[in-house]
Motif scaffolding. Structure first.
Motif, PDB file in Angstrom:
ATOM      1  N   ALA A 119       0.845  -1.190   0.000  1.00 31.50           N
ATOM      2  CA  ALA A 119       0.000   0.000   0.000  1.00 31.50           C
ATOM      3  C   ALA A 119       0.881   1.242   0.000  1.00 31.50           C
ATOM      4  O   ALA A 119       2.056   1.187   0.380  1.00 31.50           O
ATOM      5  N   PRO A 120       0.351   2.390  -0.433  1.00 30.84           N
ATOM      6  CA  PRO A 120       1.152   3.627  -0.412  1.00 30.84           C
ATOM      7  C   PRO A 120       1.718   3.896   0.973  1.00 30.84           C
ATOM      8  O   PRO A 120       1.015   3.824   1.973  1.00 30.84           O
ATOM      9  N   GLY A 121       3.017   4.167   1.008  1.00 28.53           N
ATOM     10  CA  GLY A 121       3.677   4.465   2.271  1.00 28.53           C
ATOM     11  C   GLY A 121       4.222   3.263   3.002  1.00 28.53           C
ATOM     12  O   GLY A 121       5.002   3.413   3.944  1.00 28.53           O
ATOM     13  N   GLU A 122       3.821   2.052   2.584  1.00 24.41           N
ATOM     14  CA  GLU A 122       4.330   0.844   3.228  1.00 24.41           C
ATOM     15  C   GLU A 122       5.600   0.364   2.534  1.00 24.41           C
ATOM     16  O   GLU A 122       5.731   0.504   1.311  1.00 24.41           O
ATOM     17  N   PRO A 123       6.537  -0.229   3.277  1.00 19.11           N
ATOM     18  CA  PRO A 123       7.751  -0.742   2.641  1.00 19.11           C
ATOM     19  C   PRO A 123       7.446  -1.975   1.799  1.00 19.11           C
ATOM     20  O   PRO A 123       6.506  -2.721   2.086  1.00 19.11           O
ATOM     21  N   ALA A 124       8.239  -2.181   0.768  1.00 17.63           N
ATOM     22  CA  ALA A 124       8.073  -3.361  -0.067  1.00 17.63           C
ATOM     23  C   ALA A 124       8.525  -4.600   0.686  1.00 17.63           C
ATOM     24  O   ALA A 124       9.460  -4.554   1.477  1.00 17.63           O
ATOM     25  N   SER A 125       7.849  -5.723   0.444  1.00 17.67           N
ATOM     26  CA  SER A 125       8.209  -6.962   1.117  1.00 17.67           C
ATOM     27  C   SER A 125       9.428  -7.617   0.474  1.00 17.67           C
ATOM     28  O   SER A 125      10.149  -8.365   1.117  1.00 17.67           O
ATOM     29  N   SER A 126       9.664  -7.336  -0.812  1.00 15.18           N
ATOM     30  CA  SER A 126      10.815  -7.923  -1.502  1.00 15.18           C
ATOM     31  C   SER A 126      12.000  -6.970  -1.427  1.00 15.18           C
ATOM     32  O   SER A 126      11.831  -5.752  -1.312  1.00 15.18           O
ATOM     33  N   PRO A 127      13.219  -7.495  -1.481  1.00  9.92           N
ATOM     34  CA  PRO A 127      14.397  -6.627  -1.393  1.00  9.92           C
ATOM     35  C   PRO A 127      14.532  -5.753  -2.630  1.00  9.92           C
ATOM     36  O   PRO A 127      14.001  -6.083  -3.692  1.00  9.92           O
ATOM     37  N   PRO A 128      15.246  -4.636  -2.506  1.00  7.94           N
ATOM     38  CA  PRO A 128      15.434  -3.762  -3.667  1.00  7.94           C
ATOM     39  C   PRO A 128      16.250  -4.459  -4.750  1.00  7.94           C
ATOM     40  O   PRO A 128      17.020  -5.384  -4.479  1.00  7.94           O
ATOM     41  N   SER A 129      16.057  -4.030  -5.970  1.00 12.20           N
ATOM     42  CA  SER A 129      16.766  -4.629  -7.088  1.00 12.20           C
ATOM     43  C   SER A 129      17.030  -3.549  -8.128  1.00 12.20           C
ATOM     44  O   SER A 129      16.700  -2.371  -7.929  1.00 12.20           O
ATOM     45  N   LEU A 130      17.600  -3.963  -9.222  1.00  8.78           N
ATOM     46  CA  LEU A 130      17.842  -3.054 -10.333  1.00  8.78           C
ATOM     47  C   LEU A 130      17.366  -3.748 -11.602  1.00  8.78           C
ATOM     48  O   LEU A 130      17.636  -4.935 -11.805  1.00  8.78           O
ATOM     49  N   ALA A 237      16.010   1.828 -11.155  1.00  8.76           N
ATOM     50  CA  ALA A 237      15.760   1.477  -9.756  1.00  8.76           C
ATOM     51  C   ALA A 237      14.256   1.522  -9.496  1.00  8.76           C
ATOM     52  O   ALA A 237      13.637   2.588  -9.584  1.00  8.76           O
ATOM     53  N   PRO A 238      13.630   0.392  -9.182  1.00  6.36           N
ATOM     54  CA  PRO A 238      12.180   0.368  -8.965  1.00  6.36           C
ATOM     55  C   PRO A 238      11.773   1.159  -7.727  1.00  6.36           C
ATOM     56  O   PRO A 238      12.501   1.217  -6.729  1.00  6.36           O
ATOM     57  N   THR A 239      10.596   1.758  -7.779  1.00  2.58           N
ATOM     58  CA  THR A 239      10.028   2.384  -6.595  1.00  2.58           C
ATOM     59  C   THR A 239       9.509   1.302  -5.654  1.00  2.58           C
ATOM     60  O   THR A 239       9.423   0.118  -6.008  1.00  2.58           O
ATOM     61  N   GLU A 240       9.134   1.706  -4.444  1.00  2.00           N
ATOM     62  CA  GLU A 240       8.609   0.746  -3.467  1.00  2.00           C
ATOM     63  C   GLU A 240       7.376   0.014  -3.991  1.00  2.00           C
ATOM     64  O   GLU A 240       7.122  -1.154  -3.639  1.00  2.00           O
ATOM     65  N   ARG A 241       6.591   0.672  -4.862  1.00  2.00           N
ATOM     66  CA  ARG A 241       5.332   0.078  -5.307  1.00  2.00           C
ATOM     67  C   ARG A 241       5.414  -0.528  -6.700  1.00  2.00           C
ATOM     68  O   ARG A 241       4.395  -0.957  -7.251  1.00  2.00           O
ATOM     69  N   SER A 242       6.595  -0.578  -7.272  1.00  2.00           N
ATOM     70  CA  SER A 242       6.761  -1.203  -8.575  1.00  2.00           C
ATOM     71  C   SER A 242       6.638  -2.724  -8.438  1.00  2.00           C
ATOM     72  O   SER A 242       7.260  -3.316  -7.561  1.00  2.00           O
ATOM     73  N   VAL A 243       5.841  -3.351  -9.304  1.00  2.00           N
ATOM     74  CA  VAL A 243       5.734  -4.812  -9.247  1.00  2.00           C
ATOM     75  C   VAL A 243       6.987  -5.468  -9.816  1.00  2.00           C
ATOM     76  O   VAL A 243       7.285  -6.626  -9.493  1.00  2.00           O
ATOM     77  N   LEU A 244       7.709  -4.760 -10.659  1.00  2.00           N
ATOM     78  CA  LEU A 244       9.014  -5.225 -11.115  1.00  2.00           C
ATOM     79  C   LEU A 244      10.065  -4.645 -10.171  1.00  2.00           C
ATOM     80  O   LEU A 244      10.422  -3.480 -10.261  1.00  2.00           O
ATOM     81  N   ARG A 245      10.535  -5.478  -9.263  1.00  2.00           N
ATOM     82  CA  ARG A 245      11.575  -5.031  -8.324  1.00  2.00           C
ATOM     83  C   ARG A 245      12.336  -6.254  -7.804  1.00  2.00           C
ATOM     84  O   ARG A 245      11.993  -7.367  -8.140  1.00  2.00           O
TER      85      ARG A 245
END
Length: 245
Positions: A119-130, A237-245
């Motif tokens: 949801a907006p403002g919540e951290p992504a559950s998956s780790p960051p990626s490129l 660099a995907p945003t927190e809400r990008s499904v591709l991350r």
């Protein structure tokens, strides 16, 4: 990995006013994701370009060109866009750099994402990626023999060097069904996407590819004959809400 819907995909690159990217990204992730998907679009990913602080890149998919027209008419004629368009447009210098694409084969589409978008403002559950997007511009159509060459000759070498394409698409030349939003025409593009754990893994892949004998002797000569100009590489660099991350 499941094959995705979205036989039509827009690769959109926006040039923004200096310092305005985070303004647009915050607004986009908060207001423009669910509101577009509610009318039939699929927001596949939204990204910061690591090599240009004033570029925002995103991907939007549709079931077909007719549904694209319906979805865009509903969104850009709807209340959410009308409420926020002045703020969004004020961040932009240019939003017309758009490639209209389709999967290059039955296996070339984006995979169905696993897990829910935060949801907006919540951290992504998956780790960051490129995400690395590579754009090849051709002298002519990237035809079925070229797609077969990519699948049977290019992909194995990419895999050997630490890169497994996530999706690969080519130009869609159907008439623009929503002329209010221009798309680039008169070009032949083949675009493939890969996901990495970070910049170091991208650098490692590119270094290994450069030194790959198979790449230099079996792949690059054929590719270079097809290219109309130098390939374009987007490190995203995907945003927190990008499904591709």
């Amino acid at each position: 990995m499941k094959a995705l819907r979205c036989p039509v995909v827009e690769l959109r690159q926006y040039t923004l006013h200096s310092g305005q990217r985070d303004v647009l990204l915050d607004l986009f992730d908060r207001e423009f994701v669910e509101s577009q998907e509610a009318v039939g679009a699929t927001v596949l990913g939204q990204f910061r370009d690591l090599d240009d602080p004033d570029r925002f890149v995103w991907l939007r998919g549709f079931e077909d060109m007719t549904r694209r027209a319906e979805a865009l008419e509903s969104f850009y004629g709807g209340l959410v866009w009308k409420a926020h368009r002045e703020v969004a447009n004020a961040t932009m210098i240019d939003s017309d750099d758009v490639l209209l694409l389709r999967p290059a084969s039955a296996h070339g589409g984006f995979p169905v994402p696993e897990g829910a978008r935060p949801a907006p403002g919540e951290p992504a559950s998956s780790p960051p990626s490129l995400v690395l997007a590579t754009i090849w511009y051709g002298h002519g159509v990237f035809d079925a023999p070229f797609v077969e060459f990519f699948e049977q000759r290019v992909r194995p070498v990419l895999a050997e060097t630490g890169c497994e394409p996530l999706a690969y698409l080519q130009s869609e030349h159907a008439p623009n069904t929503f002329p209010a939003l221009p798309v680039r025409t008169g070009e032949e593009a083949f675009v493939w996407f890969a996901r990495f754990t970070g910049e170091r893994s991208v650098d490692d892949h590119q270094n290994r590819l450069q030194h790959s004998e198979r790449w230099r002797e079996e792949v690059l000569p054929t590719l270079s004959q097809r290219w109309a100009r130098a390939p374009q590489h987007l490190r995203l660099a995907p945003t927190e809400r990008s499904v591709l991350r």
